[in-house]
Design a protein around this motif. Structure first.
Motif, PDB file in Angstrom:
ATOM      1  N   GLY A 173       0.791  -1.213   0.000  1.00 47.32           N
ATOM      2  CA  GLY A 173       0.000   0.000   0.000  1.00 47.32           C
ATOM      3  C   GLY A 173       0.831   1.273   0.000  1.00 47.32           C
ATOM      4  O   GLY A 173       0.295   2.382   0.098  1.00 47.32           O
ATOM      5  N   LYS A 174       2.131   1.135  -0.151  1.00 51.89           N
ATOM      6  CA  LYS A 174       3.012   2.313  -0.206  1.00 51.89           C
ATOM      7  C   LYS A 174       2.714   3.130  -1.459  1.00 51.89           C
ATOM      8  O   LYS A 174       2.546   2.595  -2.547  1.00 51.89           O
ATOM      9  CB  LYS A 174       4.469   1.864  -0.223  1.00 51.89           C
ATOM     10  CG  LYS A 174       5.474   2.995  -0.407  1.00 51.89           C
ATOM     11  CD  LYS A 174       6.890   2.450  -0.546  1.00 51.89           C
ATOM     12  CE  LYS A 174       7.879   3.573  -0.852  1.00 51.89           C
ATOM     13  NZ  LYS A 174       9.269   3.048  -1.032  1.00 51.89           N
ATOM     14  N   LEU A 175       2.636   4.469  -1.294  1.00 49.02           N
ATOM     15  CA  LEU A 175       2.408   5.337  -2.440  1.00 49.02           C
ATOM     16  C   LEU A 175       3.663   5.391  -3.299  1.00 49.02           C
ATOM     17  O   LEU A 175       4.738   5.772  -2.834  1.00 49.02           O
ATOM     18  CB  LEU A 175       2.035   6.748  -1.985  1.00 49.02           C
ATOM     19  CG  LEU A 175       1.721   7.758  -3.098  1.00 49.02           C
ATOM     20  CD1 LEU A 175       0.474   7.345  -3.871  1.00 49.02           C
ATOM     21  CD2 LEU A 175       1.558   9.166  -2.528  1.00 49.02           C
ATOM     22  N   LEU A 176       3.516   5.004  -4.572  1.00 48.44           N
ATOM     23  CA  LEU A 176       4.651   4.973  -5.489  1.00 48.44           C
ATOM     24  C   LEU A 176       4.780   6.283  -6.252  1.00 48.44           C
ATOM     25  O   LEU A 176       5.883   6.788  -6.447  1.00 48.44           O
ATOM     26  CB  LEU A 176       4.480   3.813  -6.471  1.00 48.44           C
ATOM     27  CG  LEU A 176       4.418   2.409  -5.849  1.00 48.44           C
ATOM     28  CD1 LEU A 176       4.132   1.363  -6.924  1.00 48.44           C
ATOM     29  CD2 LEU A 176       5.712   2.077  -5.111  1.00 48.44           C
ATOM     30  N   TRP A 177       3.665   6.835  -6.728  1.00 50.43           N
ATOM     31  CA  TRP A 177       3.682   8.122  -7.399  1.00 50.43           C
ATOM     32  C   TRP A 177       2.273   8.688  -7.478  1.00 50.43           C
ATOM     33  O   TRP A 177       1.296   7.974  -7.262  1.00 50.43           O
ATOM     34  CB  TRP A 177       4.322   8.061  -8.787  1.00 50.43           C
ATOM     35  CG  TRP A 177       3.754   7.077  -9.778  1.00 50.43           C
ATOM     36  CD1 TRP A 177       4.290   5.872 -10.120  1.00 50.43           C
ATOM     37  CD2 TRP A 177       2.572   7.217 -10.600  1.00 50.43           C
ATOM     38  NE1 TRP A 177       3.518   5.254 -11.073  1.00 50.43           N
ATOM     39  CE2 TRP A 177       2.473   6.065 -11.403  1.00 50.43           C
ATOM     40  CE3 TRP A 177       1.610   8.222 -10.737  1.00 50.43           C
ATOM     41  CZ2 TRP A 177       1.433   5.871 -12.310  1.00 50.43           C
ATOM     42  CZ3 TRP A 177       0.569   8.033 -11.639  1.00 50.43           C
ATOM     43  CH2 TRP A 177       0.493   6.869 -12.421  1.00 50.43           C
ATOM     44  N   LYS A 178       2.184   9.976  -7.773  1.00 50.72           N
ATOM     45  CA  LYS A 178       0.892  10.646  -7.946  1.00 50.72           C
ATOM     46  C   LYS A 178       0.992  11.615  -9.114  1.00 50.72           C
ATOM     47  O   LYS A 178       2.050  12.170  -9.401  1.00 50.72           O
ATOM     48  CB  LYS A 178       0.485  11.397  -6.678  1.00 50.72           C
ATOM     49  CG  LYS A 178       1.389  12.549  -6.285  1.00 50.72           C
ATOM     50  CD  LYS A 178       0.880  13.233  -5.022  1.00 50.72           C
ATOM     51  CE  LYS A 178       1.725  14.452  -4.635  1.00 50.72           C
ATOM     52  NZ  LYS A 178       3.072  14.071  -4.199  1.00 50.72           N
ATOM     53  N   GLN A 179      -0.134  11.788  -9.796  1.00 51.79           N
ATOM     54  CA  GLN A 179      -0.216  12.759 -10.885  1.00 51.79           C
ATOM     55  C   GLN A 179      -1.559  13.476 -10.765  1.00 51.79           C
ATOM     56  O   GLN A 179      -2.622  12.909 -11.033  1.00 51.79           O
ATOM     57  CB  GLN A 179      -0.099  12.083 -12.245  1.00 51.79           C
ATOM     58  CG  GLN A 179      -0.098  13.024 -13.433  1.00 51.79           C
ATOM     59  CD  GLN A 179       1.076  13.986 -13.418  1.00 51.79           C
ATOM     60  OE1 GLN A 179       0.906  15.165 -13.104  1.00 51.79           O
ATOM     61  NE2 GLN A 179       2.262  13.484 -13.748  1.00 51.79           N
ATOM     62  N   GLN A 180      -1.523  14.719 -10.315  1.00 52.52           N
ATOM     63  CA  GLN A 180      -2.746  15.481 -10.112  1.00 52.52           C
ATOM     64  C   GLN A 180      -3.148  16.199 -11.389  1.00 52.52           C
ATOM     65  O   GLN A 180      -2.328  16.816 -12.053  1.00 52.52           O
ATOM     66  CB  GLN A 180      -2.571  16.498  -8.979  1.00 52.52           C
ATOM     67  CG  GLN A 180      -3.859  17.187  -8.577  1.00 52.52           C
ATOM     68  CD  GLN A 180      -3.696  18.093  -7.366  1.00 52.52           C
ATOM     69  OE1 GLN A 180      -2.737  18.857  -7.272  1.00 52.52           O
ATOM     70  NE2 GLN A 180      -4.632  18.003  -6.426  1.00 52.52           N
ATOM     71  N   ALA A 181      -4.437  16.115 -11.712  1.00 51.64           N
ATOM     72  CA  ALA A 181      -4.939  16.749 -12.939  1.00 51.64           C
ATOM     73  C   ALA A 181      -5.486  18.148 -12.684  1.00 51.64           C
ATOM     74  O   ALA A 181      -5.329  19.045 -13.521  1.00 51.64           O
ATOM     75  CB  ALA A 181      -6.014  15.875 -13.570  1.00 51.64           C
ATOM     76  N   THR A 182      -6.167  18.346 -11.545  1.00 47.25           N
ATOM     77  CA  THR A 182      -6.781  19.636 -11.238  1.00 47.25           C
ATOM     78  C   THR A 182      -6.459  20.031  -9.801  1.00 47.25           C
ATOM     79  O   THR A 182      -7.065  19.496  -8.863  1.00 47.25           O
ATOM     80  CB  THR A 182      -8.303  19.597 -11.430  1.00 47.25           C
ATOM     81  OG1 THR A 182      -8.616  19.131 -12.747  1.00 47.25           O
ATOM     82  CG2 THR A 182      -8.929  20.969 -11.226  1.00 47.25           C
ATOM     83  N   PRO A 183      -5.529  20.943  -9.583  1.00 51.21           N
ATOM     84  CA  PRO A 183      -5.202  21.382  -8.220  1.00 51.21           C
ATOM     85  C   PRO A 183      -6.307  22.251  -7.621  1.00 51.21           C
ATOM     86  O   PRO A 183      -7.134  22.824  -8.338  1.00 51.21           O
ATOM     87  CB  PRO A 183      -3.912  22.188  -8.401  1.00 51.21           C
ATOM     88  CG  PRO A 183      -3.434  21.884  -9.791  1.00 51.21           C
ATOM     89  CD  PRO A 183      -4.651  21.535 -10.579  1.00 51.21           C
ATOM     90  N   LYS A 184      -6.307  22.336  -6.306  1.00 53.76           N
ATOM     91  CA  LYS A 184      -7.159  23.278  -5.555  1.00 53.76           C
ATOM     92  C   LYS A 184      -8.636  23.127  -5.888  1.00 53.76           C
ATOM     93  O   LYS A 184      -9.360  24.120  -6.058  1.00 53.76           O
ATOM     94  CB  LYS A 184      -6.695  24.712  -5.805  1.00 53.76           C
ATOM     95  CG  LYS A 184      -5.262  24.972  -5.382  1.00 53.76           C
ATOM     96  CD  LYS A 184      -4.851  26.417  -5.622  1.00 53.76           C
ATOM     97  CE  LYS A 184      -3.405  26.646  -5.187  1.00 53.76           C
ATOM     98  NZ  LYS A 184      -2.966  28.052  -5.422  1.00 53.76           N
ATOM     99  N   ASP A 185      -9.107  21.894  -5.943  1.00 53.33           N
ATOM    100  CA  ASP A 185     -10.510  21.632  -6.251  1.00 53.33           C
ATOM    101  C   ASP A 185     -11.225  21.169  -4.979  1.00 53.33           C
ATOM    102  O   ASP A 185     -11.485  19.989  -4.781  1.00 53.33           O
ATOM    103  CB  ASP A 185     -10.618  20.573  -7.353  1.00 53.33           C
ATOM    104  CG  ASP A 185     -12.054  20.399  -7.852  1.00 53.33           C
ATOM    105  OD1 ASP A 185     -12.930  21.180  -7.431  1.00 53.33           O
ATOM    106  OD2 ASP A 185     -12.286  19.483  -8.661  1.00 53.33           O
ATOM    107  N   ALA A 186     -11.527  22.126  -4.090  1.00 53.39           N
ATOM    108  CA  ALA A 186     -12.281  21.838  -2.865  1.00 53.39           C
ATOM    109  C   ALA A 186     -13.735  22.200  -3.105  1.00 53.39           C
ATOM    110  O   ALA A 186     -14.051  23.327  -3.491  1.00 53.39           O
ATOM    111  CB  ALA A 186     -11.716  22.625  -1.690  1.00 53.39           C
ATOM    112  N   PHE A 187     -14.654  21.249  -2.834  1.00 56.97           N
ATOM    113  CA  PHE A 187     -16.035  21.413  -3.261  1.00 56.97           C
ATOM    114  C   PHE A 187     -16.951  20.492  -2.466  1.00 56.97           C
ATOM    115  O   PHE A 187     -16.607  19.337  -2.195  1.00 56.97           O
ATOM    116  CB  PHE A 187     -16.141  21.077  -4.751  1.00 56.97           C
ATOM    117  CG  PHE A 187     -17.536  21.166  -5.321  1.00 56.97           C
ATOM    118  CD1 PHE A 187     -17.982  22.330  -5.909  1.00 56.97           C
ATOM    119  CD2 PHE A 187     -18.387  20.081  -5.267  1.00 56.97           C
ATOM    120  CE1 PHE A 187     -19.266  22.417  -6.435  1.00 56.97           C
ATOM    121  CE2 PHE A 187     -19.668  20.148  -5.790  1.00 56.97           C
ATOM    122  CZ  PHE A 187     -20.108  21.322  -6.366  1.00 56.97           C
TER     123      PHE A 187
END
Length: 612
Positions: A370-384
């Motif tokens: 379950g270790k996080l290997l990588w992340k790729q965010q598409a849309t930052p700052k999307d709090a809703f």
């Protein structure tokens, strides 16, 4: 995925003391009108969707289903009054069983067909979630598609949505529904083999596999109270049940995925709806992937999509304590990459500030740990949260995001030259291709829709070794406060070259004409066989197009009444959520989705190739 976060949110409650009087209309006006009778962009089910449900279904949802936590301060009499008012019905006399009719005449002792024969197992038909059914398994060719004819219909009682796709293995069909049951049917005839009552509705696909360390074959699934189950596929006997997340708003909406004796369970929530109330301490839920031992249901690990535990961040205008970061739910089935020992998931938006760097993102976790290997965010700052579209915006985050989360699974596919790609479409209207062998590096991005809370690509795309096929929703509503769908906006089906991202097939939206409660939007997942892509519309039409030139090969209008094999009144409607399932020369589709002003319905339809 916030556009769908309120799928089961039949009623949104305040935390005020219980009212002394039991009048359903007054209770509804006090607690529900703001969301259910308000602006269409609130996106919660309108009165039409509630009226299509049964009294028992609404009451069950409020007392022991997904809305139990929200209605905990209401008395039993108040819940019953609300259920009677919103449905216009009372409890069914004697509690008529949903499966009273349509039982198979002969009791089975084994699977009707070979287990290695035609099948569609789980959400995406393979570990890469491609939704591409090869010719041998499909048993259906492009030349035969125009001759598809309805063979049978199966109806879910008291439902206004048909949102659980079927799984086909060994001649059996496994499906859940809003009736808080899992059903095993004969895949050819639709007759009922067994049913099993469970704690909550099942909206995710079911996965099938031998139970490790035994001679049993099992089905694995999750419900809308965050329970994961293993059940004997032949008998319907419960093998184990595990609660995978204790948060009151947690649920399982994506299909658990099996791999090497482990069950990988995605966890989402409805806190976007609950958190919209000014008295609610928004928000504390974090999405996660849970790895369970498939034989026992024992939890091996749980990996949260947001590593940081939510903490107090301030108070809202009414003095309610707020928390963050939160959100990043996983609405879809995890994708397995055995070559790299990874599991890929797509996340929803954040619910509160501060926005998480892992929301609206593709995340890679190590299968074993379950270790996080990588992340790729598409849309930052999307709090809703849903409050951002209602009259009372108290809990809407400052500077809210566009609600452009991911509602579908990443597709892992190998091109003909051996290059591997993770392809996924987003509610922003953008299709993304990532490199799974280079830390999720972006390879290309192509816009196919305008995007929005119900816009862009919603539930699922499909891919072969050359193209990815993407349906565009872009649902819009009339700007007159009526909650009616705009019949002139939305839709479009696209085929994109996987190597370059170039659009190589473009099917324009199909107009509704004078059809009521209609939108050309294509929100449902698409499915693929060699030469044909299938796509269901909010209009109620299921259509098949040639992948060679986008030519229409076949269409069927599902928005009508049917005679069901199980004796339940059957009505088709809008097609949304799951996509068609094809196996052994038959095609199956859900019909009915009354949540967003579309036509309600409650059927599973089965088609076969007819003779000329």
């Amino acid at each position: 995925m916030s556009a769908r976060a309120v799928l089961a949110a039949l009623l949104i409650w305040c935390s005020a003391p219980a009212l002394a009087q039991q009048d359903g209309a007054a209770l509804y006006a006090t607690h529900c009108t703001q969301c259910h009778d308000g602006d269409a962009q609130s996106r919660v089910p309108g009165r039409g969707a509630l009226q299509a449900m049964s009294f028992d279904h609404v009451l069950g949802t409020l007392t022991s289903g997904s809305m139990a936590a929200m209605a905990k301060d209401r008395s039993d009499a108040e819940r019953r009054a609300i259920a009677a008012f919103v449905t216009g019905k009372m409890a069914a006399a004697g509690g008529v069983a949903a499966d009273a009719d349509g039982r198979c005449t002969q009791q089975i002792s084994g699977f009707p067909q070979a287990l290695d024969g035609p099948r569609w197992n789980g959400w995406g038909v393979d570990a890469g979630n491609s939704r591409f059914q090869p010719a041998g398994m499909a048993g259906l060719t492009a030349a035969q598609v125009p001759r598809l004819r309805l063979k049978w219909a199966y109806a879910f009682p008291g439902a206004s949505v048909s949102f659980a796709p079927p799984t086909i293995v060994g001649g059996m069909l496994f499906i859940g529904g809003t009736d808080r049951k899992v059903h095993a049917l004969d895949a050819r005839s639709g007759c009922t083999i067994w049913t099993l009552g469970i704690d909550a509705a099942v909206r995710a696909a079911i996965s099938f596999a031998p139970l490790p360390g035994s001679d049993q074959f099992a089905i694995f699934f999750g419900d809308l109270r965050a329970n994961a189950y293993a059940v004997n596929a032949l008998t319907g006997a419960l093998i184990w049940k595990t609660k995978v997340e204790e948060h009151a708003a947690a649920r399982i909406t994506g299909a658990p995925t099996l791999h090497s004796g482990m069950l990988y369970v995605p966890v989402s929530s409805i806190e976007e709806a609950a958190g919209s109330q000014a008295s609610y301490e928004c928000c504390t839920f974090r999405g996660s992937v849970v790895a369970l031992d498939a034989a026992t249901g024992k939890m091996i690990w749980q990996a949260y999509t947001i590593p940081e535990v939510p903490h107090p961040t301030g108070k809202n205008a009414r003095g309610t304590q707020l928390f963050g970061p939160s959100g990043a739910a996983i609405w879809s089935a995890p994708t397995i990459d055995a070559q790299r020992g990874a599991v890929y998931v797509a996340t929803s938006n954040s619910y509160s500030n501060p926005p998480a760097a892992t929301a609206d993102a593709i995340l890679a976790f190590e299968l074993a740990t379950g270790k996080l290997l990588w992340k790729q965010q598409a849309t930052p700052k999307d709090a809703f949260v849903v409050a951002c579209f209602t009259a009372d915006k108290t809990n809407c985050p400052e500077e809210p995001g566009p609600d452009h989360d991911f509602g579908q699974s990443p597709i892992l596919v190998s091109l003909r030259d051996g290059k591997r790609i993770l392809a996924i479409a987003q509610k922003s209207g953008v299709v993304h291709a990532l490199d799974p062998d280079d830390g999720g590096k972006i390879l290309w991005q192509t816009r196919v829709g305008k995007g929005g809370s119900l816009g862009g690509s919603e539930w699922g795309s499909a891919a072969d070794g050359e193209r990815v096929y993407v349906a565009n929703s872009d649902v819009r509503f009339k700007r007159d406060g009526t909650r009616q769908l705009d019949s002139t906006q939305g839709g479009g089906l696209f085929g994109l070259d996987l190597a370059s991202g170039k659009v190589v097939m473009d099917v324009p939206p199909v107009a509704c004409g004078e059809r009521p409660q209609c939108s050309p939007a294509l929100s449902a997942a698409v499915s693929l066989i060699p030469g044909v892509v299938f796509s269901g519309s909010v209009s109620g039409f299921l259509r098949a197009y040639s992948t060679a030139d986008g030519k229409l090969l076949w269409e069927f209008d599902t928005a009508r009444d049917f005679k069901a094999v199980n004796g339940v009144p059957a009505h088709g409607g809008a097609i949304d959520g799951p996509g068609p399932v094809i196996a052994g020369g038959m095609l199956y589709t859900n019909s009915g989705y009354g949540q967003w002003s579309g036509v309600p319905g409650n059927v599973l339809l089965a088609f076969e190739v007819g003779t000329e």
